[in-house]
Design a protein around this motif. Sequence first.
Motif, PDB file in Angstrom:
ATOM      1  N   LYS A  85       0.860  -1.191   0.000  1.00 54.95           N
ATOM      2  CA  LYS A  85       0.000   0.000   0.000  1.00 54.95           C
ATOM      3  C   LYS A  85       0.895   1.238   0.000  1.00 54.95           C
ATOM      4  CE  LYS A  85      -4.240  -1.724   0.523  1.00 54.95           C
ATOM      5  NZ  LYS A  85      -5.398  -1.386  -0.290  1.00 54.95           N
ATOM      6  N   ASP A  86       0.994   1.906  -1.125  1.00 60.98           N
ATOM      7  CA  ASP A  86       1.892   3.053  -1.227  1.00 60.98           C
ATOM      8  C   ASP A  86       1.225   4.372  -0.868  1.00 60.98           C
ATOM      9  OD1 ASP A  86       3.956   1.432  -2.031  1.00 60.98           O
ATOM     10  OD2 ASP A  86       3.566   1.700  -4.165  1.00 60.98           O
ATOM     11  N   PHE A  87      -0.096   4.432  -0.926  1.00 61.29           N
ATOM     12  CA  PHE A  87      -0.819   5.632  -0.537  1.00 61.29           C
ATOM     13  C   PHE A  87      -2.252   5.246  -0.193  1.00 61.29           C
ATOM     14  CE2 PHE A  87      -1.153   5.192  -5.125  1.00 61.29           C
ATOM     15  CZ  PHE A  87      -2.497   5.411  -5.387  1.00 61.29           C
ATOM     16  N   GLU A  88      -2.963   6.166   0.454  1.00 58.21           N
ATOM     17  CA  GLU A  88      -4.331   5.908   0.857  1.00 58.21           C
ATOM     18  C   GLU A  88      -5.301   6.348  -0.241  1.00 58.21           C
ATOM     19  OE1 GLU A  88      -5.421   4.315   3.510  1.00 58.21           O
ATOM     20  OE2 GLU A  88      -3.327   3.952   4.108  1.00 58.21           O
ATOM     21  N   TRP A  89      -6.222   5.454  -0.586  1.00 62.68           N
ATOM     22  CA  TRP A  89      -7.174   5.777  -1.640  1.00 62.68           C
ATOM     23  C   TRP A  89      -8.039   6.971  -1.265  1.00 62.68           C
ATOM     24  CZ3 TRP A  89     -12.518   5.993  -2.095  1.00 62.68           C
ATOM     25  CH2 TRP A  89     -13.005   6.130  -3.405  1.00 62.68           C
ATOM     26  N   GLU A  90      -8.444   7.114  -0.026  1.00 63.94           N
ATOM     27  CA  GLU A  90      -9.290   8.230   0.387  1.00 63.94           C
ATOM     28  C   GLU A  90      -8.603   9.570   0.180  1.00 63.94           C
ATOM     29  OE1 GLU A  90     -12.348   8.547   1.205  1.00 63.94           O
ATOM     30  OE2 GLU A  90     -12.926   6.441   1.289  1.00 63.94           O
ATOM     31  N   GLU A  91      -7.289   9.621   0.372  1.00 65.13           N
ATOM     32  CA  GLU A  91      -6.551  10.858   0.134  1.00 65.13           C
ATOM     33  C   GLU A  91      -6.547  11.193  -1.357  1.00 65.13           C
ATOM     34  OE1 GLU A  91      -2.687  10.403   1.812  1.00 65.13           O
ATOM     35  OE2 GLU A  91      -3.433  10.247   3.877  1.00 65.13           O
ATOM     36  N   LEU A  92      -6.388  10.175  -2.196  1.00 67.69           N
ATOM     37  CA  LEU A  92      -6.456  10.395  -3.637  1.00 67.69           C
ATOM     38  C   LEU A  92      -7.848  10.868  -4.041  1.00 67.69           C
ATOM     39  CD1 LEU A  92      -5.317  10.139  -6.543  1.00 67.69           C
ATOM     40  CD2 LEU A  92      -6.054   7.741  -6.486  1.00 67.69           C
ATOM     41  N   ARG A  93      -8.885  10.241  -3.510  1.00 62.37           N
ATOM     42  CA  ARG A  93     -10.258  10.649  -3.831  1.00 62.37           C
ATOM     43  C   ARG A  93     -10.489  12.113  -3.495  1.00 62.37           C
ATOM     44  NH1 ARG A  93     -14.552  11.866  -1.147  1.00 62.37           N
ATOM     45  NH2 ARG A  93     -13.557  11.319   0.840  1.00 62.37           N
ATOM     46  N   GLU A  94     -10.059  12.523  -2.340  1.00 59.40           N
ATOM     47  CA  GLU A  94     -10.248  13.908  -1.921  1.00 59.40           C
ATOM     48  C   GLU A  94      -9.527  14.868  -2.865  1.00 59.40           C
ATOM     49  OE1 GLU A  94      -9.514  16.715   2.028  1.00 59.40           O
ATOM     50  OE2 GLU A  94      -9.256  14.531   2.149  1.00 59.40           O
ATOM     51  N   GLU A  95      -8.330  14.505  -3.261  1.00 59.07           N
ATOM     52  CA  GLU A  95      -7.555  15.342  -4.183  1.00 59.07           C
ATOM     53  C   GLU A  95      -8.235  15.452  -5.540  1.00 59.07           C
ATOM     54  OE1 GLU A  95      -3.358  14.902  -6.567  1.00 59.07           O
ATOM     55  OE2 GLU A  95      -3.403  14.237  -4.458  1.00 59.07           O
ATOM     56  N   VAL A  96      -8.699  14.320  -6.076  1.00 56.55           N
ATOM     57  CA  VAL A  96      -9.338  14.315  -7.389  1.00 56.55           C
ATOM     58  C   VAL A  96     -10.628  15.124  -7.363  1.00 56.55           C
ATOM     59  CG1 VAL A  96     -10.497  12.856  -9.093  1.00 56.55           C
ATOM     60  CG2 VAL A  96      -8.310  12.137  -8.119  1.00 56.55           C
ATOM     61  N   GLU A  97     -11.426  14.942  -6.327  1.00 63.65           N
ATOM     62  CA  GLU A  97     -12.730  15.590  -6.282  1.00 63.65           C
ATOM     63  C   GLU A  97     -12.628  17.099  -6.043  1.00 63.65           C
ATOM     64  OE1 GLU A  97     -15.143  13.389  -3.543  1.00 63.65           O
ATOM     65  OE2 GLU A  97     -15.178  11.599  -4.831  1.00 63.65           O
ATOM     66  N   LYS A  98     -11.470  17.570  -5.603  1.00 66.20           N
ATOM     67  CA  LYS A  98     -11.254  19.010  -5.444  1.00 66.20           C
ATOM     68  C   LYS A  98     -10.683  19.666  -6.697  1.00 66.20           C
ATOM     69  CE  LYS A  98     -10.551  19.223  -0.418  1.00 66.20           C
ATOM     70  NZ  LYS A  98      -9.565  19.483   0.656  1.00 66.20           N
ATOM     71  N   ASP A  99     -10.203  18.850  -7.623  1.00 62.29           N
ATOM     72  CA  ASP A  99      -9.546  19.363  -8.834  1.00 62.29           C
ATOM     73  C   ASP A  99     -10.604  19.681  -9.892  1.00 62.29           C
ATOM     74  OD1 ASP A  99      -8.071  19.806 -11.169  1.00 62.29           O
ATOM     75  OD2 ASP A  99      -6.553  18.316 -10.630  1.00 62.29           O
ATOM     76  N   LEU A 100     -10.814  20.949 -10.188  1.00 62.68           N
ATOM     77  CA  LEU A 100     -11.856  21.352 -11.135  1.00 62.68           C
ATOM     78  C   LEU A 100     -11.593  20.817 -12.535  1.00 62.68           C
ATOM     79  CD1 LEU A 100     -12.511  25.058 -10.043  1.00 62.68           C
ATOM     80  CD2 LEU A 100     -13.804  23.001  -9.442  1.00 62.68           C
ATOM     81  N   SER A 101     -10.332  20.643 -12.890  1.00 62.81           N
ATOM     82  CA  SER A 101     -10.015  20.147 -14.229  1.00 62.81           C
ATOM     83  C   SER A 101     -10.436  18.697 -14.425  1.00 62.81           C
ATOM     84  CB  SER A 101      -8.516  20.288 -14.502  1.00 62.81           C
ATOM     85  OG  SER A 101      -7.755  19.387 -13.710  1.00 62.81           O
ATOM     86  N   LEU A 102     -10.696  17.997 -13.335  1.00 64.37           N
ATOM     87  CA  LEU A 102     -11.107  16.584 -13.401  1.00 64.37           C
ATOM     88  C   LEU A 102     -12.590  16.398 -13.117  1.00 64.37           C
ATOM     89  CD1 LEU A 102      -8.087  15.023 -11.459  1.00 64.37           C
ATOM     90  CD2 LEU A 102      -8.372  15.180 -13.944  1.00 64.37           C
ATOM     91  N   ARG A 103     -13.305  17.488 -12.975  1.00 64.44           N
ATOM     92  CA  ARG A 103     -14.706  17.430 -12.574  1.00 64.44           C
ATOM     93  C   ARG A 103     -15.567  16.597 -13.533  1.00 64.44           C
ATOM     94  NH1 ARG A 103     -17.563  20.862  -9.319  1.00 64.44           N
ATOM     95  NH2 ARG A 103     -15.614  20.837  -8.147  1.00 64.44           N
ATOM     96  N   TYR A 104     -15.215  16.597 -14.826  1.00 62.19           N
ATOM     97  CA  TYR A 104     -16.054  15.892 -15.803  1.00 62.19           C
ATOM     98  C   TYR A 104     -16.085  14.384 -15.562  1.00 62.19           C
ATOM     99  CZ  TYR A 104     -11.665  14.791 -18.319  1.00 62.19           C
ATOM    100  OH  TYR A 104     -10.421  14.348 -18.668  1.00 62.19           O
ATOM    101  N   HIS A 105     -15.080  13.852 -14.859  1.00 59.51           N
ATOM    102  CA  HIS A 105     -15.094  12.421 -14.547  1.00 59.51           C
ATOM    103  C   HIS A 105     -16.183  12.065 -13.535  1.00 59.51           C
ATOM    104  CE1 HIS A 105     -11.395  11.442 -16.687  1.00 59.51           C
ATOM    105  NE2 HIS A 105     -10.796  12.470 -16.103  1.00 59.51           N
ATOM    106  N   LEU A 106     -16.637  13.051 -12.780  1.00 59.70           N
ATOM    107  CA  LEU A 106     -17.538  12.800 -11.663  1.00 59.70           C
ATOM    108  C   LEU A 106     -18.998  13.033 -12.002  1.00 59.70           C
ATOM    109  CD1 LEU A 106     -15.444  14.738  -8.979  1.00 59.70           C
ATOM    110  CD2 LEU A 106     -15.118  12.398  -9.803  1.00 59.70           C
ATOM    111  N   LEU A 107     -19.254  13.671 -13.130  1.00 61.68           N
ATOM    112  CA  LEU A 107     -20.619  14.049 -13.473  1.00 61.68           C
ATOM    113  C   LEU A 107     -21.403  12.866 -14.032  1.00 61.68           C
ATOM    114  CD1 LEU A 107     -19.890  17.486 -15.181  1.00 61.68           C
ATOM    115  CD2 LEU A 107     -20.675  17.076 -12.835  1.00 61.68           C
TER     116      LEU A 107
END
Length: 320
Positions: A11-33
């Motif tokens: 386990k090199d990193f925590e998935w929840e930390e990655l999720r939080e980072e992605v969901e705050k990034d406006l440039s990636l917002r289209y993946h979540l819609l």
Amino acid sequence: MSEEETRYFSKDFEWEELREEVEKDLSLRYHLLPIESSIPFSSSSSPVANQSEAWKSFHNRHSTGRFFKERRYLLKEFPELLSCHESSKVLEVGCGNGSTVLPILRGKQSIAVYACDCSKGALDRAKEMIDAADGILIKDRFHPFVCDFSLNGFPKWLVCDSCRRGSLQKYHDFPSGGNKSNEMELNELSSNRDHCCIGVLDFITLIFTLASLPFQKMPTALEDCISVLKPGGLLLFRDYGLYDMTMLRFPLEQRVGFREYTRSGGTLSCFFCLDTVRDLFVGAGFVVLELEYCCIKSVNRRNGKQMRRVWVHGKFQKPL
């Protein structure tokens, strides 16, 4: 196993930390819609139609097999393949060029592996690679066959209707938890069949295969899988996880569904969260033994860029 291989699947990193980072990034917002497709799933013009042909073309383009590497981690992640009984039978679904089959054959010299793919060319290359591998006695142990299980299910010579029904009947007759007597009865059932099929299977490996199916076909595909396992048999699973680096690189125009994308060659890729995987397998009748994200950091040797990969690891059992 080398130190590099050991690190690779920690386990090199925590998935929840990655999720939080992605969901705050406006440039990636289209993946979540949410997404609404105007093209019916059954349409021949749909980008998710004709997946068999798309994968056949893919394997033809990568005919040297260099695109795939032997999955050396497999026996570490799924040690049941080493500790199983001597006459165990494994079905590898979507085997490609044999990168999953090879470590299984290396690890257990008595195990029989049945391997299917929609591409005959891929199966031919798998057999060539395994024939050329050192230290493997594969006579009567490797059985490749062409099959698109998402369209037609598994052939009757693999597990006939009688053995499927018998396996289900034994499952319903078993007391909770099962015992050795139950397993002996099931083995007797298989040995008394009329040799029209090989009988129910001990394991299915589904490694980076389910994500290549349209989401609508996944429930039926998993129902087919559980129907050919013996009671207590295991399905060993690994596939792409939500917010994997590959998902985040897809542009908006390649989205064809919620967390579904089509590559330039027409092949499909879905990215799973744990809840989706759990719902799919439980809905098909499996018991969840293990289910977690595998979060791995690797480095691109050409540019030194760090890559964060996310996979879903799972073990699922047909009830006893």
